[in-house]
Design a protein around this motif. Structure first.
Motif, PDB file in Angstrom:
ATOM      1  N   UNK A 387      -7.667  -0.792  -5.859  1.00 48.43           N
ATOM      2  CA  UNK A 387      -6.978   0.483  -6.105  1.00 48.43           C
ATOM      3  C   UNK A 387      -7.554   1.579  -5.211  1.00 48.43           C
ATOM      4  N   UNK A 388      -8.864   1.621  -5.120  1.00 51.42           N
ATOM      5  CA  UNK A 388      -9.515   2.656  -4.295  1.00 51.42           C
ATOM      6  C   UNK A 388      -9.132   2.483  -2.831  1.00 51.42           C
ATOM      7  N   UNK A 389      -9.051   1.215  -2.392  1.00 52.94           N
ATOM      8  CA  UNK A 389      -8.653   0.958  -1.002  1.00 52.94           C
ATOM      9  C   UNK A 389      -7.256   1.502  -0.730  1.00 52.94           C
ATOM     10  N   UNK A 390      -6.340   1.277  -1.664  1.00 49.15           N
ATOM     11  CA  UNK A 390      -4.973   1.753  -1.466  1.00 49.15           C
ATOM     12  C   UNK A 390      -4.894   3.262  -1.386  1.00 49.15           C
ATOM     13  N   UNK A 391      -5.650   3.954  -2.237  1.00 49.57           N
ATOM     14  CA  UNK A 391      -5.632   5.414  -2.206  1.00 49.57           C
ATOM     15  C   UNK A 391      -6.287   5.958  -0.937  1.00 49.57           C
ATOM     16  N   UNK A 392      -7.376   5.312  -0.495  1.00 49.36           N
ATOM     17  CA  UNK A 392      -8.030   5.732   0.755  1.00 49.36           C
ATOM     18  C   UNK A 392      -7.093   5.526   1.944  1.00 49.36           C
ATOM     19  N   UNK A 393      -6.353   4.419   1.940  1.00 49.42           N
ATOM     20  CA  UNK A 393      -5.405   4.170   3.033  1.00 49.42           C
ATOM     21  C   UNK A 393      -4.340   5.247   3.063  1.00 49.42           C
ATOM     22  N   UNK A 394      -3.797   5.592   1.904  1.00 48.22           N
ATOM     23  CA  UNK A 394      -2.765   6.622   1.856  1.00 48.22           C
ATOM     24  C   UNK A 394      -3.317   7.991   2.238  1.00 48.22           C
ATOM     25  N   UNK A 395      -4.610   8.200   2.023  1.00 51.26           N
ATOM     26  CA  UNK A 395      -5.234   9.472   2.394  1.00 51.26           C
ATOM     27  C   UNK A 395      -5.640   9.507   3.866  1.00 51.26           C
TER      28      UNK A 395
END
Length: 432
Positions: A387-395
């Motif tokens: 989940x954290x990876x996905x949010x970092x990618x979107x950021x």
């Protein structure tokens, strides 16, 4: 009416269907009569072996469950009489009123009648409910509860359960054997809990059924993401619980939750068995009938005004299933439901899922901030890192996202989810 002798008899598949549907019912009755799980299972298996011989010739009787229970009971009595210990147990059973005079007479005659069991429907329902609570007693380990539930109520073989949970058959056999011994040696009572104990004990039962479904929907190890047989069996068990406890809102909530999640099963993997994330799923492949049934159950149980964890989780899934496209999802409503769920079940996993919804409403930074308090508690949980990876990618924080995807993949046991996580990492790093 066509003569039965000229009517083609049922094949093994038809007998197998009755086996899966009626096995738990028959074992529960025989366990109440004889007080021994192994003896009950052996007798029921003997009865189904007889059915494989008799039913193709004579046809399925009008009341197949009654035929199986009556035959099993008589076979068990015959076995008891063949050994001295058995004769003592039979005498004890007669003394306690578990066996009737008719049972004793029928056993002496050796006949396998096609009639009904002498217990009424309410008594049999109580027997099944007692067996549910026996299988899920808190004195047993969670692994043993799952194994016994699938074995005694679901009728799955030891080999099937071992394959589902990726352990050797001998290991699963030992687990089941130890659980039965624990029930016997600890004298775990074969009864429905009192009204005061029922909520706590029911939570254990619901958790076992939910665990069976979760393992089927997202296998914790192996090369298949979804194990359809476990999903189907969990839903069947949830329906059984609903028939036994029709007024329990959390039972309705669990059944609704399983139906609403399972409705998406066909769209969850592509033709190659690769994971398809929820936002990218083809929603025309979702099961509309299951969604409609799940929605109806959610409305019914939430109308009672006593929302519990399974009801709230079902409501969240209902909001997801309501959206015709991912962009139409009502994320503010989902956040509100997660806020309510956190008050009833303040667990790190609930907080993790809430962070995903927060990110959709307030942005990636807000979602990442909601994850920060969980990074130590859930450090070894692959979904936190995913989940954290996905949010970092979107950021736009590509390097950090790639690192988190790699960590998530290293912690993930399932091949399909690991392949997805590594694919996301490789897309960020340019690897082939």
């Amino acid at each position: 009416m066509e003569d039965q002798a000229t009517t083609p008899g049922p094949d093994a598949a038809a007998v197998g269907f009755v086996f899966r549907e009626q096995y738990g019912r028959a074992v529960s009755v025989l366990y109440r009569v004889f007080g021994d799980l192994d003896r009950a299972e052996d007798a029921v298996q003997d009865a189904f072996a007889a059915a494989l011989v008799r039913w193709p010739r004579d046809g399925i009787p009008p009341a197949p469950a009654g035929w199986i229970i009556t035959t099993a009971r008589r076979r068990a009595i015959d076995r008891l009489r063949r050994d001295a210990v058995g004769r003592e147990k039979e005498a004890e059973a007669v003394l306690l009123g578990r066996l009737t005079r008719d049972d004793t007479a029928d056993a002496h005659s050796g006949a396998d009648s096609g009639g009904n069991t002498d217990g009424d429907a309410d008594a049999i329902a109580d027997d099944r409910l007692r067996l549910v609570f026996t299988c899920c007693h808190p004195a047993l380990s969670p692994e043993a509860r799952v194994a016994l539930t699938l074995r005694l109520l679901g009728g799955l073989t030891t080999a099937e359960i071992a394959r589902a949970f990726l352990v050797p058959e001998t290991t699963m056999a030992q687990r089941i054997s130890r659980a039965k011994a624990k029930i016997r040696d600890a004298r775990i009572p074969y009864r429905i809990p009192s009204a005061d104990d029922l909520p706590t004990r029911l939570r254990s039962v619901l958790a076992v059924v939910y665990l069976v479904f979760s393992e089927g929907y997202a296998a914790s190890a192996g090369d298949r993401l979804v194990r359809e047989d476990l999903c189907t069996e969990a839903i069947r068990l949830a329906r059984e619980l609903r028939s036994l406890l029709p007024d329990e809102e959390e039972v309705l909530g669990l059944l609704a939750l399983l139906l609403l999640v399972d409705a998406r099963r066909a769209a969850r993997v592509d033709a190659d068995g690769a994971l398809v994330p929820l936002p990218e799923q083809d929603r025309t492949r979702w099961n509309a009938a299951q969604i409609a049934e799940g929605h109806d159950l959610v409305r019914r149980c939430l109308a009672q005004g006593r929302p519990g964890p399974y009801q709230l989780q079902a409501a969240i899934q209902a909001v997801h299933d309501d959206a015709p496209a991912a962009a139409d999802t009502d994320w503010p409503q989902i956040v509100a439901l997660y806020d309510q769920l956190l008050r009833t079940s303040p667990t790190p996993v609930v907080a993790l899922n809430r962070a995903v919804a927060v990110a959709e409403v307030e942005g990636n930074d807000a979602g990442l901030a909601a994850l920060d308090p969980l990074r130590e508690t859930l450090a070894g949980f692959y979904l936190l890192h995913g989940v954290r990876a996905g949010l970092l990618r979107r950021a736009g924080r590509t390097r950090e996202a790639a690192e988190e995807y790699a960590v998530a993949a290293s912690l993930c046991g399932g091949d399909a989810e690991r392949a997805f996580l590594l694919g996301q990492r490789d897309a960020l790093t340019g690897r082939d």
